[in-house]
Design an enzyme around this catalytic site. Structure first.
Site, short mmCIF file in Angstrom:
data_model
loop_
_atom_site.label_atom_id
_atom_site.label_comp_id
_atom_site.label_asym_id
_atom_site.label_seq_id
_atom_site.Cartn_x
_atom_site.Cartn_y
_atom_site.Cartn_z
N CYS A 135 47.58 7.47 69.05
CA CYS A 135 47.20 6.23 68.38
C CYS A 135 48.41 5.64 67.63
O CYS A 135 49.09 6.34 66.90
CB CYS A 135 46.07 6.50 67.38
SG CYS A 135 45.47 5.03 66.53
N ARG B 94 36.48 -2.39 72.79
CA ARG B 94 36.69 -1.61 71.57
C ARG B 94 37.50 -2.39 70.55
O ARG B 94 37.29 -2.28 69.36
CB ARG B 94 37.41 -0.31 71.94
CG ARG B 94 37.57 0.68 70.79
CD ARG B 94 38.22 1.94 71.32
NE ARG B 94 38.06 3.06 70.40
CZ ARG B 94 39.03 3.54 69.64
NH1 ARG B 94 40.21 2.98 69.67
NH2 ARG B 94 38.81 4.57 68.86
#
Length: 517
Positions: free
Chosen positions: A327, A426
Site C-alpha cells: 500500500c 474501491r
C-alpha cells in the site's frame, strides 16, 4: 487551524512485550485463541466479555485480506480448515465471486448437497465429462438428474475403468443401484451418520427423505479430514465458514447473491471507511437482511472513525490506513497512521463503547504486520483478530503465479489499489458512468510486486500460531481476553531493536560460508 496530535504515530516494530509470571498451568497446548468476529451484547459490569458470546467466532485470530492476489477459494478453504477466516475478494464479477463462495461452502461438509448429478439416461461419456468439470469422483444418479431427485444409484471411480469402459455405456450398467446402497433417513445427526459409515464400511452415505429423494451425501473422508483439522471453522451444517468482500457501489446486487451463496460474513473493502457511503451500505444490509447479514466496515485509524461505523451498525471495524506492504496511500495522499497507534486508540474506543452500550464491536487490525510477533502485539493492543495480505500471498494456495527470479521461487502479489487490480469500485468517489470510472484510474495506491514463496499455508500458519501461544504463556495468559487485560508493553529504542536481532557474530549462510552481522 489543523489539529495536530502531540504524540508520534507508532508502528508495531517500535514495541516489545514485558513478560509476566508464567504459572505452571500456562502451557501452549492449553491456550485458546478463540476470537469474536461480529458484534454482540453482554453485561459490561463483568469486564470485557468472552469471545464465545459472539454469534460468529473463529478458532484462531487470523483472517486473509480481501485481495485478488490473496483470498481465492483455494486459500479460503485452507485457512478455514486451520481455524481462520478468508474474505473472498470482491473486485470481480458478482457471478464469479458467488461461484468462489459456493465452492468453499460445498468443499467439505458433514451434510453435502450433491452438485454432481446425472439421470439414468446418461452415458459413461457424461460421467467422464462431469468428473473433469467438477473434480468430484462421486456422482449421484437421480431420476430427474437433480440434486434432490429420487435416488436411483451412485457412481464412484471404483465402478469403472477408464480406457476399458466404452463411452456409450449407460450409467445404469455401471452404477451401484439404490437397492444395494446403504442410506440414512433425513433427520439423522452427524455422529449417528458417521457410525453408519463405519458399520457398513462405506465411503459415502446418502441421506434420503420419505419419498426416497436425495437430500445429502455424507463422506467418510470428511470425518477423517475433520480429525486432522480439529480447529476448522464450520457452520451449524458443518460447512466451512467463509467471508466475502463488497464495495459501496453495487452492494444492492452483490449482497443478496453472496448471502444466497452462503457467505457467513461480509466486509466493505475501502482504503478509508470513515464515510457516509459505508453507512449507507450498512443500513441497506441491516434493513434488508436482519439477523442474517453480518458486515464489517473500515478502514479507520481513530476513535471518531470507529464510533461512526459502530453507530452505523458495523458488526466489526477494520483498522489501518497505509500500513500494508503493497500500500502506498501514505506516499500518494499523505493519509494514514502508524498501525500500533491506530489499534491502541480504536481498541480504547471499543472498550468505552461497550461500557456505555453493552454492545461489543470486534476490532480487526489490517496491515503493518511484517513479523509473526507483530500479530501478537496487535492482539495485546486490543485487536480481536488481524487481517493479513503479504503473509498469505506467499503460499501455494494463494492465486498469484509461482515464478522463479534469480534462482529463487517467488509468488506474485499486487495491491487492490494497483493498476493491475483496477479496483475502481474501491477508490473512486467521483460521478459519471461505471465504464468511464473503470477506465480512469488517476493514480495508484498499491504496487505490483513479488514475495518469497513459502510453501503450504498449514505448515507456515501452525508455526506462527505456535509463537503466539508461547508468547501468551510468557505473559501469563491462556486466552486472548486475558492477554489483552494483562499484557504490558514498552516502547523500544532503535538501538534496542537492533540489539534484539543477531549481532556481533559471524553468521553461517545456507552455503556454509561466513557472513558478518
Amino acid at each position: 487551524m489543523a489539529y495536530i496530535y502531540d504524540h508520534p504515530s507508532r508502528t508495531f516494530g517500535e514495541y516489545l512485550l514485558i513478560p509476566n509470571l508464567t504459572a505452571r498451568d500456562c502451557l501452549p497446548e492449553r491456550v485458546s485463541l478463540l476470537a469474536p468476529v461480529v458484534r454482540f451484547k453482554a453485561d459490561p459490569g463483568g469486564g470485557l466479555p468472552e469471545a464465545s458470546l459472539s454469534p460468529l467466532t473463529i478458532n484462531v485470530p487470523v483472517t486473509s485480506a480481501l485481495m485478488q492476489s490473496v483470498s481465492g477459494d483455494e486459500l479460503s478453504i485452507a485457512l478455514a480448515r486451520c481455524g481462520g477466516l478468508s474474505f473472498v475478494f470482491g473486485s470481480q464479477a458478482i457471478e464469479d465471486q458467488v461461484a468462489m463462495v459456493g465452492r468453499v461452502k460445498n468443499y467439505k461438509a458433514g451434510f453435502v448437497v450433491s452438485d454432481s448429478n446425472l439421470d439414468p439416461q446418461a452415458t459413461f461419456a457424461d460421467v467422464v465429462a462431469l468428473t473433469e468439470r467438477t473434480g468430484h469422483s462421486t456422482i449421484a444418479i437421480t431420476e430427474d438428474g437433480t440434486a434432490t431427485g429420487k435416488l436411483a444409484g451412485i457412481i464412484t471411480s471404483r465402478d469403472y475403468r477408464r480406457g476399458k469402459t466404452a463411452p456409450t455405456t449407460p450409467v445404469t450398467e455401471i452404477m451401484t443401484p439404490r437397492a444395494a446402497i446403504h442410506c440414512a433417513e433425513i433427520g439423522i445427526d452427524l455422529p449417528a451418520a458417521n457410525d453408519l459409515i463405519w458399520k457398513h464400511k462405506v465411503n459415502c452415505l446418502p441421506v434420503v427423505d420419505a419419498e426416497q429423494r436425495l437430500r445429502y451425501l455424507i463422506f467418510r473422508k470428511d470425518y477423517d479430514a475433520h480429525k486432522e483439522h480439529p480447529l476448522e471453522n464450520v457452520d451449524r451444517d458443518k460447512r466451512l465458514i467463509v467471508g466475502a468482500g463488497i464495495n459501496t457501489r453495487d452492494y444492492r446486487d452483490r449482497v443478496p447473491a453472496l448471502l444466497a451463496a452462503g457467505a457467513d460474513v461480509l466486509c466493505i473493502d475501502s482504503s478509508d471507511g470513515y464515510s457516509e457511503w459505508q453507512a449507507d451500505a450498512i443500513a441497506f444490509i441491516k434493513s434488508s437482511y436482519p439477523g442474517q447479514g453480518y458486515v464489517g466496515a473500515g478502514n479507520v485509524v481513530d476513535r471518531e472513525g470507529f464510533l461512526y461505523l459502530a453507530e452505523a451498525g458495523a458488526d466489526f471495524v477494520k483498522v489501518g490506513i497505509g500500513g500494508g506492504s503493497i500500500c502506498i496511500t501514505r506516499e500518494q495522499k499523505g493519509i494514514g497512521r502508524g498501525q500500533a497507534s491506530a489499534v491502541i486508540e480504536v481498541a480504547k474506543a471499543r472498550d468505552d463503547y461497550f461500557r456505555k452500550t453493552g454492545i461489543y464491536v470486534p476490532v480487526c487490525s489490517d496491515g503493518g504486520i511484517s513479523q509473526d510477533y507483530h500479530i501478537t502485539l496487535a492482539l495485546a493492543m486490543g485487536a480481536d483478530f488481524v487481517m493479513l495480505g503479504r503473509y498469505f500471498a506467499r503460499f501455494d494456495e494463494a492465486p498469484g503465479r509461482k515464478v522463479q527470479i534469480n534462482n529463487q521461487f517467488m509468488k506474485e502479489y499486487w495491491g487492490e489499489g494497483s493498476n493491475r487490480a483496477r479496483n475502481w469500485q474501491r477508490y473512486d468517489h467521483g460521478s459519471g458512468d461505471d465504464l468511464a470510472r473503470k477506465k480512469k484510474l488517476m493514480f495508484e495506491e498499491g504496487v505490483d510486486s513479488y514475495v518469497p514463496y513459502a510453501g503450504k499455508l498449514r505448515d507456515n500458519l501452525e508455526a506462527s500460531l505456535a509463537k503466539i501461544r508461547s508468547t501468551l504463556c510468557n505473559c501469563g495468559a491462556l486466552s486472548l481476553r486475558e492477554f489483552y487485560q494483562r499484557a504490558r508493553l514498552t516502547v523500544a529504542s532503535a538501538v534496542s531493536i537492533r540489539e534484539g536481532g543477531a549481532h556481533d557474530v559471524i553468521l553461517k549462510d545456507v552455503h556454509g560460508e561466513a557472513a558478518e552481522s
